[in-house]
Design a protein around this motif. Structure first.
Motif, PDB file in Angstrom:
ATOM      1  N   TRP A  95       0.506  -0.939   0.106  1.00  0.00           N
ATOM      2  CA  TRP A  95      -0.151   0.004  -0.458  1.00  0.00           C
ATOM      3  C   TRP A  95       0.721   1.195  -0.164  1.00  0.00           C
ATOM      4  O   TRP A  95       0.424   2.209   0.213  1.00  0.00           O
ATOM      5  CB  TRP A  95      -0.701   0.157   0.952  1.00  0.00           C
ATOM      6  N   LEU A  96       2.219   1.293   0.134  1.00  0.00           N
ATOM      7  CA  LEU A  96       3.177   2.184   0.017  1.00  0.00           C
ATOM      8  C   LEU A  96       3.853   2.625  -1.515  1.00  0.00           C
ATOM      9  O   LEU A  96       3.881   3.881  -1.375  1.00  0.00           O
ATOM     10  CB  LEU A  96       4.275   1.651   0.336  1.00  0.00           C
ATOM     11  N   ALA A  97       3.379   1.844  -2.218  1.00  0.00           N
ATOM     12  CA  ALA A  97       3.143   2.286  -3.724  1.00  0.00           C
ATOM     13  C   ALA A  97       2.996   3.019  -4.152  1.00  0.00           C
ATOM     14  O   ALA A  97       3.243   4.098  -4.432  1.00  0.00           O
ATOM     15  CB  ALA A  97       3.307   0.598  -4.659  1.00  0.00           C
ATOM     16  N   PRO A  98       1.577   3.472  -3.398  1.00  0.00           N
ATOM     17  CA  PRO A  98       0.403   5.064  -4.393  1.00  0.00           C
ATOM     18  C   PRO A  98       1.193   5.546  -3.461  1.00  0.00           C
ATOM     19  O   PRO A  98       0.536   6.917  -4.001  1.00  0.00           O
ATOM     20  CB  PRO A  98      -0.632   4.722  -4.317  1.00  0.00           C
ATOM     21  N   LEU A  99       1.846   5.733  -2.507  1.00  0.00           N
ATOM     22  CA  LEU A  99       2.469   7.548  -1.710  1.00  0.00           C
ATOM     23  C   LEU A  99       3.352   7.541  -2.745  1.00  0.00           C
ATOM     24  O   LEU A  99       4.399   8.903  -1.786  1.00  0.00           O
ATOM     25  CB  LEU A  99       2.477   6.469  -0.681  1.00  0.00           C
TER      26      LEU A  99
END
Length: 396
Positions: A345-349
């Motif tokens: 979920w860190l990827a879109p950040l």
């Protein structure tokens, strides 16, 4: 087509090109190349420059001393003017842990035109030459090596006939800020210097990771390491370029058995790590800075902005282009997050992290023009042309 849609489409086109045309930089499968056991294990000297490293040395130096290397090997730790007892601690650790022979020495303060680290490296290489080693392992004082690391590095160099084999140590990822910033740091580096291109003969792309560089002594002599780049703040890239430009075959990839033990728990710590050398990477050129800021904005900030603006203005083209660009961006970041064992979920950040890097880069330029650029552990380095001007009168 309105301007917003055009900008979003330009960002999407940029990401499609990065996905397919930039050496597949986003893949994380570039690890040590095929290797076999050499007939004879050559002599290796390990050179460790260290300045005020008492905090991390107990977790790194014993790992070097404990290397399971079948041939002759020796460690040279060069104390670069430490004020925290680094040299004394190194001797005590060697007495306590045993293993490879350790020599601790100090070259004194660097002369004008030299960075402290490279002056220490030069001193360490000078000490190592008395042993006539075939290889030099240049490694930082905050890098821990698993027992077979040196063996694997030498086997890879011998098998592939490499003059330089470098591994990007796995950086520590524990705090919230480390999780946000550290994997992106390696991702951005690979985007600038695609690992696959570095290892290709005839390619002009050259880079290394200073924490772990196995260097053939003959290649070091040919490239005049480190004298030929003695003013370099980003010394690992300069080292790789010097070796490659003098005909050397080099390789860089991600590490499985080499880790950094230095913590960067706060944003301030990470900010200093990046900003101290970011403007040097741009050769202290305001035009390159402006282009970099514009490029980061187009590639990393436009996709989420385009998606939000497209939804807000009911512009389907803008929203789709921005959303697709953001999706490609996040997808290319996933392999690096997996390498660092971080939640996906860190990827879109990534756009938020890229914004931080943009601000760090601008701050690096601001600090440079305030006379505080490239500051590290009590030293501040002028840009190379300024340093050369300062030393010129001494050379006549």
């Amino acid at each position: 087509m309105d301007a917003l849609t055009g900008i979003a489409l330009a960002s999407l086109a940029g990401w499609l090109w990065l996905l397919l045309g930039q050496g597949f930089f986003w893949r994380t499968d570039v690890r040590l190349p095929a290797r076999r056991v050499p007939r004879e294990w050559p002599q290796v000297c390990v050179v460790v420059p260290a300045r005020d490293e008492a905090e991390v040395l107990p977790r790194s130096l014993p790992s070097l001393l404990a290397q399971d290397y079948p041939g002759p090997a020796e460690v040279f730790l060069v104390d670069d003017g430490s004020s925290d007892g680094t040299g004394e601690l190194a001797r005590a650790l060697a007495e306590r842990h045993g293993g490879l022979p350790l020599t601790v020495s100090s070259p004194g303060e660097p002369p004008a035109g030299w960075t402290g680290k490279l002056w220490a490296v030069r001193h360490g290489i000078g000490l190592a030459r008395a042993r006539a080693p075939r290889y030099l392992l240049l490694t930082d004082a905050d890098i821990a090596h698993e027992p077979g690391s040196l063996r694997e590095l030498v086997a890879a160099a011998e098998t592939g006939d490499f003059d330089l084999v470098s591994q990007m140590a796995r950086l520590r990822v524990a705090s919230v800020w480390e999780r946000l910033v550290v994997p992106a740091f390696v991702y951005f580096f690979a985007q600038l210097y695609p690992f696959r291109w570095i290892g290709e003969r005839g390619s002009r792309t050259a880079a290394a990771a200073g924490g772990c560089v196995l260097l053939r002594t003959e290649a070091a002599d040919r490239a005049r390491v480190p004298d030929s780049f003695r003013q370099a703040v980003i010394d690992d890239v300069s080292l790789a370029k010097a070796v490659k430009h003098t005909g050397g075959h080099i390789w860089l990839g991600l590490a499985d058995r080499v880790d950094s033990v230095r913590p960067y728990p706060r944003l301030h710590d990470l900010w200093r790590m990046v900003s101290r050398s970011a403007y040097a990477q741009l050769r202290h050129n305001p035009l390159l800075l402006a282009g970099t800021v514009a490029g980061l904005a187009l590639v990393y900030l436009v996709p989420p902005a385009g998606l939000v603006a497209g939804i807000a203005t009911a512009s389907a083209g803008t929203a789709v282009a921005g959303g697709l660009a953001w999706l490609v961006m996040a997808g290319t970041y996933v392999p690096m997050l997996r390498y660092y064992r971080q939640p996906l979920w860190l990827a879109p950040l990534l756009p938020f992290t890229a914004l931080l890097y943009l601000l760090m880069t601008v701050d690096s330029a601001v600090q440079h023009y305030r006379g505080r650029g490239a500051a590290w552990k009590g030293r501040t380095y002028a840009r190379p042309d300024a340093a050369a001007a300062e030393t010129a009168p001494e050379q006549h």
